[in-house]
Design a protein around this motif. Structure first.
Motif, mmCIF file in Angstrom:
data_model
loop_
_atom_site.group_PDB
_atom_site.id
_atom_site.type_symbol
_atom_site.label_atom_id
_atom_site.label_comp_id
_atom_site.label_asym_id
_atom_site.label_seq_id
_atom_site.Cartn_x
_atom_site.Cartn_y
_atom_site.Cartn_z
ATOM 1 N N PRO A 20 0.822 -1.211 0.000
ATOM 2 C CA PRO A 20 0.000 0.000 0.000
ATOM 3 C C PRO A 20 0.858 1.264 0.000
ATOM 4 O O PRO A 20 1.811 1.385 0.765
ATOM 5 C CB PRO A 20 -0.803 -0.114 1.291
ATOM 6 C CG PRO A 20 0.039 -0.988 2.174
ATOM 7 C CD PRO A 20 0.720 -1.955 1.269
ATOM 8 N N THR A 23 -3.120 5.673 2.622
ATOM 9 C CA THR A 23 -4.120 5.210 3.578
ATOM 10 C C THR A 23 -5.250 4.476 2.863
ATOM 11 O O THR A 23 -5.719 3.430 3.321
ATOM 12 C CB THR A 23 -4.679 6.405 4.360
ATOM 13 O OG1 THR A 23 -3.617 7.014 5.105
ATOM 14 C CG2 THR A 23 -5.778 5.976 5.319
ATOM 15 N N GLY A 26 -4.284 1.012 2.088
ATOM 16 C CA GLY A 26 -4.311 0.192 3.292
ATOM 17 C C GLY A 26 -5.715 -0.263 3.632
ATOM 18 O O GLY A 26 -5.958 -1.438 3.946
ATOM 19 N N TYR A 27 -6.671 0.669 3.559
ATOM 20 C CA TYR A 27 -8.058 0.307 3.803
ATOM 21 C C TYR A 27 -8.546 -0.718 2.780
ATOM 22 O O TYR A 27 -9.263 -1.664 3.117
ATOM 23 C CB TYR A 27 -8.947 1.544 3.717
ATOM 24 C CG TYR A 27 -8.900 2.461 4.917
ATOM 25 C CD1 TYR A 27 -8.775 1.958 6.205
ATOM 26 C CD2 TYR A 27 -9.027 3.838 4.769
ATOM 27 C CE1 TYR A 27 -8.743 2.797 7.310
ATOM 28 C CE2 TYR A 27 -9.005 4.689 5.861
ATOM 29 C CZ TYR A 27 -8.864 4.163 7.131
ATOM 30 O OH TYR A 27 -8.844 5.003 8.214
ATOM 31 N N GLN A 30 -7.224 -4.117 3.697
ATOM 32 C CA GLN A 30 -7.915 -4.607 4.894
ATOM 33 C C GLN A 30 -9.315 -5.109 4.541
ATOM 34 O O GLN A 30 -9.744 -6.182 4.993
ATOM 35 C CB GLN A 30 -8.010 -3.489 5.940
ATOM 36 C CG GLN A 30 -8.629 -3.926 7.246
ATOM 37 C CD GLN A 30 -8.757 -2.824 8.281
ATOM 38 O OE1 GLN A 30 -9.795 -2.693 8.918
ATOM 39 N NE2 GLN A 30 -7.698 -2.030 8.460
ATOM 40 N N HIS A 140 0.819 2.655 6.405
ATOM 41 C CA HIS A 140 -0.106 2.142 5.393
ATOM 42 C C HIS A 140 -0.172 0.618 5.433
ATOM 43 O O HIS A 140 -1.260 0.025 5.299
ATOM 44 C CB HIS A 140 0.316 2.615 4.001
ATOM 45 C CG HIS A 140 0.370 4.106 3.876
ATOM 46 N ND1 HIS A 140 1.304 4.762 3.104
ATOM 47 C CD2 HIS A 140 -0.384 5.082 4.448
ATOM 48 C CE1 HIS A 140 1.118 6.059 3.192
ATOM 49 N NE2 HIS A 140 0.107 6.278 4.009
ATOM 50 N N SER A 141 0.973 -0.022 5.641
ATOM 51 C CA SER A 141 0.977 -1.481 5.760
ATOM 52 C C SER A 141 0.321 -1.939 7.056
ATOM 53 O O SER A 141 -0.335 -2.992 7.091
ATOM 54 C CB SER A 141 2.405 -2.019 5.657
ATOM 55 O OG SER A 141 2.889 -1.908 4.335
ATOM 56 N N ILE A 143 -2.185 -0.446 8.527
ATOM 57 C CA ILE A 143 -3.626 -0.369 8.278
ATOM 58 C C ILE A 143 -4.080 -1.608 7.523
ATOM 59 O O ILE A 143 -5.093 -2.232 7.864
ATOM 60 C CB ILE A 143 -3.964 0.910 7.500
ATOM 61 C CG1 ILE A 143 -3.705 2.151 8.366
ATOM 62 C CG2 ILE A 143 -5.422 0.888 7.023
ATOM 63 C CD1 ILE A 143 -3.823 3.457 7.616
ATOM 64 N N ALA A 144 -3.345 -1.989 6.480
ATOM 65 C CA ALA A 144 -3.684 -3.197 5.728
ATOM 66 C C ALA A 144 -3.716 -4.422 6.626
ATOM 67 O O ALA A 144 -4.532 -5.337 6.433
ATOM 68 C CB ALA A 144 -2.673 -3.399 4.597
ATOM 69 N N ASP A 145 -2.864 -4.449 7.643
ATOM 70 C CA ASP A 145 -2.720 -5.577 8.560
ATOM 71 C C ASP A 145 -3.751 -5.516 9.687
ATOM 72 O O ASP A 145 -3.431 -5.773 10.851
ATOM 73 C CB ASP A 145 -1.290 -5.563 9.117
ATOM 74 C CG ASP A 145 -0.972 -6.767 9.970
ATOM 75 O OD1 ASP A 145 -1.564 -7.836 9.737
ATOM 76 O OD2 ASP A 145 -0.124 -6.630 10.877
#
Length: 249
Positions: A20, A23, A26-27, A30, A140-141, A143-145
């Protein structure tokens, strides 16, 4: 990310062609991950609600992550080390909702959000990122996590929490009886209810809502501390009691 969570395996990073860069990325990751997860959604965590956390992760503001039912525990919780990658503990305030806060055009106000809360809880968030370098991987990562959430430990429900000043309420974190940090509810965007209101509006703007019965933990008041195998973390919240979690071999 999904395979790493199931295998309890830390990643160096996501592949360059899908890492990502924002932001929004990242979302998107997710939310795409939700299609592979069979666990019921229990609620949300809010990350980076304190100045210290934002500075540590070089974040411009808070972010949410999903919390899943198999990883929500009542205190005292006994965790097995092999079920986690590298668990760390944060003392937080959590709320359980009694009414829905669905997505809508108009923003939610704090009083409306407060009216949707049933109980408050002393809580410890179990942070267990799927990345080996929690700080260096970038927000950003994280958030993905799923916001780096591993799980959540809740103390007993407190129904008369409105009589408490949660912004001034102190939280003390100890590990094996040694104090590690203390802070107040003001660490969470000035007040835990302010953090909950932020989440309701952040989700609503992206077409999601909060539902009755879900739990939301509002961000660390004590910073973050790894929990060694064989140790016990205790967070004591003024007015709400305490929450205990041990990590066993």
């Amino acid at each position: 990310l999904h395979d790493a969570r199931l295998a309890r395996r830390a990643l160096a990073a996501l592949p360059p062609d899908c890492a990502p860069a924002s932001t929004g990325d990242g979302y998107a990751i997710q939310e795409a991950w939700l299609d592979r997860i069979d666990w019921p959604l229990a609620g949300y965590k809010i990350g980076c609600t304190s100045d210290h956390a934002q500075a540590m992760l070089r974040a411009d503001g808070p972010f949410p992550g999903r919390v899943f039912a198999p990883f929500v525990f009542d205190s005292p919780a006994r965790l097995v080390a092999g079920d986690w990658i590298r668990p760390a503990m944060e003392g937080e305030f959590a709320f359980r909702l009694s009414a829905d806060l669905p997505p809508r055009a108009d923003p939610y106000g704090r009083e409306e959000v407060e009216a949707a809360v049933a109980t408050a809880h002393a809580a410890i968030e179990i942070v267990d990122t799927r990345f080996a370098d929690f700080v260096g991987i970038g927000v950003h990562s994280l958030i993905a996590d799923m916001g780096a959430n591993g799980g959540l430990v809740l103390g007993p429900p407190v129904a008369d929490w409105r009589s408490l000043d949660l912004g001034a309420a102190e939280v003390v974190m100890t590990i094996d009886g040694v104090e590690k940090a203390r802070g107040t509810g003001a660490e969470a965007l000035g007040h835990p209810l302010a953090a909950l209101t932020w989440l309701a509006n952040d989700l609503s703007a992206r077409g999601y809502g909060l539902e009755a019965g879900q739990v939301v933990t509002t961000g660390t008041c004590t910073q973050i501390f790894p929990l060694p195998v064989g140790s016990t973390a205790v967070a004591t919240h003024a007015g709400l009691g305490r929450v205990d979690v041990s990590l066993e071999a």
